[in-house]
Design a protein around this motif. Sequence first.
Motif, PDB file in Angstrom:
ATOM      1  N   UNK A  21      13.388  -6.731  -9.699  1.00  0.00           N
ATOM      2  CA  UNK A  21      13.585  -6.331 -11.095  1.00  0.00           C
ATOM      3  C   UNK A  21      15.051  -5.998 -11.356  1.00  0.00           C
ATOM      4  N   UNK A  22      15.676  -5.250 -10.458  1.00  0.00           N
ATOM      5  CA  UNK A  22      17.095  -4.923 -10.607  1.00  0.00           C
ATOM      6  C   UNK A  22      17.944  -6.194 -10.663  1.00  0.00           C
ATOM      7  N   UNK A  23      17.661  -7.117  -9.770  1.00  0.00           N
ATOM      8  CA  UNK A  23      18.405  -8.374  -9.721  1.00  0.00           C
ATOM      9  C   UNK A  23      18.267  -9.155 -11.025  1.00  0.00           C
ATOM     10  N   UNK A  24      17.049  -9.256 -11.529  1.00  0.00           N
ATOM     11  CA  UNK A  24      16.827 -10.034 -12.750  1.00  0.00           C
ATOM     12  C   UNK A  24      17.459  -9.373 -13.971  1.00  0.00           C
ATOM     13  N   UNK A  25      17.439  -8.057 -14.031  1.00  0.00           N
ATOM     14  CA  UNK A  25      18.099  -7.373 -15.153  1.00  0.00           C
ATOM     15  C   UNK A  25      19.603  -7.619 -15.105  1.00  0.00           C
ATOM     16  N   UNK A  26      20.190  -7.527 -13.916  1.00  0.00           N
ATOM     17  CA  UNK A  26      21.636  -7.777 -13.790  1.00  0.00           C
ATOM     18  C   UNK A  26      21.989  -9.218 -14.146  1.00  0.00           C
ATOM     19  N   UNK A  27      21.175 -10.150 -13.723  1.00  0.00           N
ATOM     20  CA  UNK A  27      21.429 -11.561 -14.064  1.00  0.00           C
ATOM     21  C   UNK A  27      21.430 -11.757 -15.574  1.00  0.00           C
ATOM     22  N   UNK A  28      20.571 -11.023 -16.238  1.00  0.00           N
ATOM     23  CA  UNK A  28      20.517 -11.086 -17.696  1.00  0.00           C
ATOM     24  C   UNK A  28      21.794 -10.506 -18.310  1.00  0.00           C
ATOM     25  N   UNK A  29      22.250  -9.367 -17.793  1.00  0.00           N
ATOM     26  CA  UNK A  29      23.432  -8.712 -18.357  1.00  0.00           C
ATOM     27  C   UNK A  29      24.691  -9.565 -18.211  1.00  0.00           C
ATOM     28  N   UNK A  30      24.857 -10.212 -17.084  1.00  0.00           N
ATOM     29  CA  UNK A  30      26.105 -10.952 -16.863  1.00  0.00           C
ATOM     30  C   UNK A  30      26.126 -12.304 -17.571  1.00  0.00           C
ATOM     31  N   UNK A  31      25.053 -12.660 -18.247  1.00  0.00           N
ATOM     32  CA  UNK A  31      25.074 -13.886 -19.052  1.00  0.00           C
ATOM     33  C   UNK A  31      25.981 -13.727 -20.267  1.00  0.00           C
ATOM     34  N   UNK A  32      26.198 -12.477 -20.674  1.00  0.00           N
ATOM     35  CA  UNK A  32      27.089 -12.206 -21.798  1.00  0.00           C
ATOM     36  C   UNK A  32      28.428 -11.711 -21.275  1.00  0.00           C
ATOM     37  N   UNK A  33      29.471 -11.988 -22.008  1.00  0.00           N
ATOM     38  CA  UNK A  33      30.822 -11.651 -21.561  1.00  0.00           C
ATOM     39  C   UNK A  33      31.099 -10.155 -21.637  1.00  0.00           C
ATOM     40  N   UNK A  34      30.437  -9.461 -22.554  1.00  0.00           N
ATOM     41  CA  UNK A  34      30.713  -8.039 -22.755  1.00  0.00           C
ATOM     42  C   UNK A  34      30.374  -7.236 -21.500  1.00  0.00           C
ATOM     43  N   UNK A  35      31.170  -6.196 -21.181  1.00  0.00           N
ATOM     44  CA  UNK A  35      30.917  -5.389 -19.988  1.00  0.00           C
ATOM     45  C   UNK A  35      29.639  -4.563 -20.114  1.00  0.00           C
ATOM     46  N   UNK A  36      29.109  -4.132 -18.972  1.00  0.00           N
ATOM     47  CA  UNK A  36      27.948  -3.252 -18.997  1.00  0.00           C
ATOM     48  C   UNK A  36      28.124  -2.103 -18.011  1.00  0.00           C
ATOM     49  N   UNK A  37      27.328  -1.067 -18.233  1.00  0.00           N
ATOM     50  CA  UNK A  37      27.362   0.159 -17.440  1.00  0.00           C
ATOM     51  C   UNK A  37      26.055   0.269 -16.658  1.00  0.00           C
ATOM     52  N   UNK A  38      26.156   0.679 -15.395  1.00  0.00           N
ATOM     53  CA  UNK A  38      24.972   0.868 -14.561  1.00  0.00           C
ATOM     54  C   UNK A  38      24.946   2.294 -14.049  1.00  0.00           C
TER      55      UNK A  38
END
Length: 280
Positions: A21-38
Motif C-alpha cells: 500500500x505504501x509503495x502504491x501510494x508513493x507511485x501515485x504521488x510521484x506521477x505529478x511534478x509537485x512535491x509531496x510530504x511524508x
Amino acid sequence: MLSYRHIYHAGNHADILKHLVVSQICRHFVKKDAPFFYLDTHAGIGQYSLSSEQAQKNKEFHSGIARLLTEKNLPEPVDALLDIVREMNTSDDLEYYPGSPKIVDYYVRQKDKLHLCELHPNDYPTLAALFPNKRKANVSKSDGFAAVKAMLPPPQKRGFVLMDPPYEVKKDYQYVVRALEDGYKRFPQGTYAIWYPVLNRLQANDLIRDVKATNIRSVLLLELCIRNTEQERGMAGSGMIIVNPPWTLEKEAKEFLPALSKILAEDDEMSYQATWITPE
C-alpha cells in the motif's frame, strides 16, 4: 512502555500488505511534478537485517517476503515492491528488508520531504543514521501522534501520513483514530493510511467502526488474513485503512489480494477484503 521491536517480525505477511500500500501510494504521488510530504508516526529503524539474531528468532520473513520472491507471474504492484527488495540485496541471499521509510525513500525526489518519528531509545539512533540528510528527511525522537498535529498542513500542499503503531498499548486503538481526526481537520486533502493487526475479529471490527464514526469520507479498507481469525495464535492478519486513496488502489488491491492470500495462506480459512468503509 517501549518493548516492541519490529525486527522480530520484519518481512512477514503484515509487512507485505503494508508496504504494498505504501509503495502504491508513493507511485501515485510521484506521477505529478509537485512535491509531496511524508509523515511516518512510528518509523522503526528504516530497514532490517534478516540475518540478525532478532529476525532469526522466529524467521517470520520465511513465510512472507522470502516466499513471494520465489513466485512468478505476480501482479504488477507486487513486482514493484519486490524490485525494491531485490535492489537492497546485492546477492541472491535475502539479507535486508525495507521498512516503510526505506520504501518511501525509493520513490522520493529531491523536492519531496520526509518526517520520521521514532521514540524507542535503541531504534531512534539507527533510523537517524540511515537518514543523515536533514534536507531530505527529518528524523525526530518524538511522539508520532503528536506530530500529526504539529506537522500538518505541510507547506508542500500534498501529503501522505502513515500511522502504524505497535498497539502494545491498547489505547493506541483510540490514539490512532484521534490522530486521524486531528490530521484530517488540518489537512483534509491529505492521504492517510492506518495499519492495524488482526489479533481477533472483534478488536479489528471495533477499530473499523470507530473510523467510520468519524464521518470522514473516502475511506478504503484493505485486509489480508492468512488463517482463521478466531484462533488464539497471534496475528492472523492485518489491514490498512486508507483515507483519500489513489483512485486506482481499489482495483489494484482486488488483483493483488487474491494472489497474496493464495501464496501466504496458512490454512483454508484465509480471507481478504477490499471494501469502502465510507465512499466519497
